[in-house]
Scaffold this active site. Structure first.
Site, PDB file in Angstrom:
ATOM      1  N   SER A  90       0.816  -1.215   0.000  1.00 42.52           N
ATOM      2  CA  SER A  90       0.000   0.000   0.000  1.00 42.52           C
ATOM      3  C   SER A  90       0.849   1.263   0.000  1.00 42.52           C
ATOM      4  O   SER A  90       0.475   2.268  -0.595  1.00 42.52           O
ATOM      5  CB  SER A  90      -0.939  -0.002   1.203  1.00 42.52           C
ATOM      6  OG  SER A  90      -0.199  -0.069   2.406  1.00 42.52           O
ATOM      7  N   LEU A  91       2.000   1.233   0.672  1.00 40.75           N
ATOM      8  CA  LEU A  91       2.831   2.435   0.765  1.00 40.75           C
ATOM      9  C   LEU A  91       3.840   2.546  -0.365  1.00 40.75           C
ATOM     10  O   LEU A  91       4.318   3.633  -0.657  1.00 40.75           O
ATOM     11  CB  LEU A  91       3.568   2.473   2.113  1.00 40.75           C
ATOM     12  CG  LEU A  91       2.709   2.503   3.374  1.00 40.75           C
ATOM     13  CD1 LEU A  91       3.573   2.742   4.594  1.00 40.75           C
ATOM     14  CD2 LEU A  91       1.619   3.556   3.275  1.00 40.75           C
ATOM     15  N   GLN A 132       6.514   0.037  -3.441  1.00 43.76           N
ATOM     16  CA  GLN A 132       6.868  -1.231  -4.062  1.00 43.76           C
ATOM     17  C   GLN A 132       8.384  -1.394  -4.065  1.00 43.76           C
ATOM     18  O   GLN A 132       9.127  -0.440  -3.841  1.00 43.76           O
ATOM     19  CB  GLN A 132       6.314  -1.330  -5.478  1.00 43.76           C
ATOM     20  CG  GLN A 132       6.837  -0.305  -6.465  1.00 43.76           C
ATOM     21  CD  GLN A 132       6.062  -0.325  -7.774  1.00 43.76           C
ATOM     22  OE1 GLN A 132       4.860  -0.570  -7.801  1.00 43.76           O
ATOM     23  NE2 GLN A 132       6.755  -0.054  -8.880  1.00 43.76           N
ATOM     24  N   VAL A 133       8.835  -2.633  -4.320  1.00 47.94           N
ATOM     25  CA  VAL A 133      10.247  -2.986  -4.197  1.00 47.94           C
ATOM     26  C   VAL A 133      10.782  -3.459  -5.544  1.00 47.94           C
ATOM     27  O   VAL A 133      10.167  -4.317  -6.192  1.00 47.94           O
ATOM     28  CB  VAL A 133      10.442  -4.086  -3.136  1.00 47.94           C
ATOM     29  CG1 VAL A 133      11.915  -4.459  -3.028  1.00 47.94           C
ATOM     30  CG2 VAL A 133       9.894  -3.641  -1.794  1.00 47.94           C
ATOM     31  N   LYS A 182      13.199   0.355  -2.295  1.00 46.49           N
ATOM     32  CA  LYS A 182      11.798   0.610  -1.962  1.00 46.49           C
ATOM     33  C   LYS A 182      11.435   2.013  -2.447  1.00 46.49           C
ATOM     34  O   LYS A 182      12.113   2.986  -2.102  1.00 46.49           O
ATOM     35  CB  LYS A 182      11.565   0.508  -0.449  1.00 46.49           C
ATOM     36  CG  LYS A 182      11.667  -0.889   0.116  1.00 46.49           C
ATOM     37  CD  LYS A 182      11.343  -0.933   1.599  1.00 46.49           C
ATOM     38  CE  LYS A 182       9.886  -0.624   1.862  1.00 46.49           C
ATOM     39  NZ  LYS A 182       9.510  -0.831   3.267  1.00 46.49           N
ATOM     40  N   ASP A 231       5.307  -6.207  13.486  1.00 44.77           N
ATOM     41  CA  ASP A 231       4.535  -6.888  12.439  1.00 44.77           C
ATOM     42  C   ASP A 231       5.306  -8.098  11.898  1.00 44.77           C
ATOM     43  O   ASP A 231       5.672  -8.142  10.718  1.00 44.77           O
ATOM     44  CB  ASP A 231       4.228  -5.909  11.303  1.00 44.77           C
ATOM     45  CG  ASP A 231       3.149  -6.422  10.356  1.00 44.77           C
ATOM     46  OD1 ASP A 231       2.374  -7.314  10.757  1.00 44.77           O
ATOM     47  OD2 ASP A 231       3.080  -5.942   9.218  1.00 44.77           O
TER      48      ASP A 231
END
Length: 582
Positions: A146-147, A149-150, A164, A299
């Site tokens: 959501s924040l 991509q890699v 990132k 997480d």
């Protein structure tokens, strides 16, 4: 080592990812979801909405379906609400356990954005063309969230890295969403039903702070460095290194550390890795974070954990971290003594001091809930409970998931809450326990944790006041002294109370349920009389207008009369319901 590459869809399947998505459309989408959820809550409270009658099983099933709907609705609303949903999964005091469980599953897998957009962001943030920054840069992202991509890349020095890149327009979307969320929070804060004993504005502020912290990749880089320093002497834990020359608030370059996903049991078996050893390493590393570092990964789901071919555990993604204040020996011993004595007052007071509990209302229900937990989890299986056929269990025989579920059930809709840090810990421990049992069916998290607890007690006691027995006898001596002081001061306290009564300094507040009920009934009757009078007035007006051929005005007047009549009937039904309650 080969790494599983995720196939990423780059098509904008969600409304929020479109170029021409307006602020008005965003507002409509968000409020539509909120109002639909409120309607579901209202409908679920009505007996007539259950086909064949309302039963506990039907309520449970519908609650589960609503929780699934809420998770999917938040996913559709995009990055802000995915993160808000993950944060709300820590609030067992305002959401039922089904919703907490579903929101904790919320994975931020969303479509990727194009390479051109990623390239523009990298070049703008790092100040150079991408060809001068990296010797190789994969146009296809390895994964999207959501924040951001890699992408896999390599430096001119030959080192393999991952880059990132933050999602374009993310902070703008945050600003729009948070402005709307603030209005929603204020609406619920002022609501007579949903705002009671709830700090919705406070929840909004907490979500806002965490969102912006996680969107700052420099903050994530600092977290990764801190985490790696904490485990620098532990060979079984590996953390990717940050390349600060290629980092900014929206771009983060990390060491490429491939590994086998910790939940890919077949691949672990094929690589001849001892799964039970990995389970133990994971549990020990987390206990080390909690008890010794005070800085933990909040997480630790399977996507953020991998295993090397030599059996080392790799941690990824340090955007969401938790911090625990150092636990003093006195506070910890106070909690232990309270649990041993099954003294709910002592346990509650110590938990408040430790920051593991926040009281937001009357402490009575909290103490009763804690006493329930002490009676049910601290029973003697071989003692009186077993002789009486009680089903009471001990902590050693309970899983962390079972304990956390019971805690969430108790906390729901009560005048207290567990802080986000506490619930992050419980959720992480439950996740690790599940992973441990998946790796090794005989895995026992409590058995791994016991040496850490004993070491903490022994080290703390040796630092503070010598041996553990001396601490225990010292604590008993303090309690005996406190009891004697209370006994000696009791006559004086009684005398002071009598003097205050004579002077009229003590006021007694008496509340009668019968008088309260009568006052409510009188108030409702008075309001009903007003609406009945208005209904009769508009009915008479409609009759006069109809006789004079003013048909439209007569119809409007009659409609108003019917509205007031419906209000009167609802008031009568409410009075009957109150009478039945008493």
């Amino acid at each position: 080592m080969p790494v599983a590459i995720v196939s990423v869809n780059s098509e904008p399947r969600y409304r929020w990812s479109r170029e021409n998505y307006s602020e008005l459309a965003r507002t409509i989408d968000i409020w539509r979801m909120v109002l639909t959820f409120i309607y579901f809550i209202w409908l679920d409270g009505k007996k007539w909405s259950y086909v064949g009658g309302k039963t506990e099983a039907k309520v449970k099933k519908r609650t589960r379906n609503r929780a699934i709907w809420l998770r999917e609705a938040l996913l559709q609303l995009g990055p802000t609400f995915i993160k808000v949903g993950q944060l709300l999964s820590t609030r067992a005091d305002i959401l039922p356990s089904e919703s907490v469980e579903e929101l904790s599953k919320l994975q931020d897998k969303v479509p990727a954005f194009s390479y051109e957009k990623a390239r523009k962001i990298i070049e703008k943030e790092l100040g150079k063309p991408i060809g001068k920054l990296f010797a190789y840069f994969d146009r296809v992202p390895m994964a999207a969230a959501s924040l951001g991509q890699v992408h896999k890349a390599s430096l001119f020095s030959g080192e393999e890295v991952v880059v990132k890149v933050q999602r374009p327009g993310l902070l703008k979307l945050f600003a729009i969403d948070l402005a709307i969320l603030k209005k929603i929070a204020q609406y619920f804060q002022n609501h007579p039903k949903y705002g009671k004993n709830r700090d919705w504005v406070g929840i909004y502020e907490e979500c806002r702070r965490i969102l912006y912290e996680e969107a700052d990749y420099l903050n994530e880089g600092r977290n990764a460095d801190t985490f790696r320093r904490n485990f620098r002497h532990v060979g079984s834990i590996i953390v990717p290194r940050i390349y600060w020359r290629y980092a900014s608030r929206r771009v983060l370059t990390l060491e490429y550390l491939p590994g086998i996903k910790i939940s890919n049991y077949d691949a672990l078996e094929a690589a001849n890795i001892d799964r039970s050893s990995i389970a133990k390493i994971g549990a020990q590393s987390y206990l080390e974070q909690l008890l010794n570092h005070g800085f933990f990964h909040a997480d630790p789901h399977p996507g953020n954990l991998a295993v090397t071919s030599s059996g080392q555990l790799i941690f990824y993604d340090f955007g969401m971290m938790g911090q625990i204040q150092s636990i003093t020996r006195t506070k910890l011993m106070r909690t232990f003594f309270g649990v041993a004595k099954k003294d709910a007052n002592e346990v509650v007071n110590s938990l408040v001091e430790l920051g593991a509990l926040k009281i937001t209302g009357d402490p009575g229900p909290i103490r009763r809930s804690v006493q329930y937990m002490l009676d049910n989890f601290m029973g003697d299986q071989n003692g009186e409970n077993s002789r009486n056929g009680s089903s009471t269990t001990t902590l050693e025989s309970s899983s962390i998931a079972e304990i956390s579920d019971d805690l969430y059930d108790i906390a729901y809709d009560q005048p207290f809450r567990f802080p986000a840090t506490f619930t992050f810990v419980m959720r992480a421990l439950s996740t690790l326990e599940g992973l441990g049992k998946g790796l090794d069916p005989n895995f026992d998290f409590m058995a791994v944790a016991k040496p850490f607890a004993l070491e903490l007690m022994e080290n703390g006691s040796s630092r503070d006041s010598g041996s553990l027995p001396s601490v225990i006898f010292g604590e008993l001596g303090k309690q005996a002294a406190a009891a004697s002081n209370s006994a000696l001061s009791l006559p004086r306290k009684i005398e002071d109370t009598i003097e205050k009564l004579e002077r009229g300094d003590i006021r007694l507040r008496v509340r009668s349920q019968e008088s309260d009920r009568m006052l409510r009934r009188i108030g409702n009757v008075a309001i009903g009389g007003i609406f009945a009078f208005l209904s009769a007035t508009f009915t008479l007006s409609a009759t006069i207008l109809l006789v004079n051929s003013w048909y439209w005005l007569a119809a409007g007047s009659m409609l108003l009369a019917l509205c007031f009549l419906i209000i009167v009937l609802r008031l009568i039904a409410r009075l009957d319901r109150i009478e039945r309650m008493f």
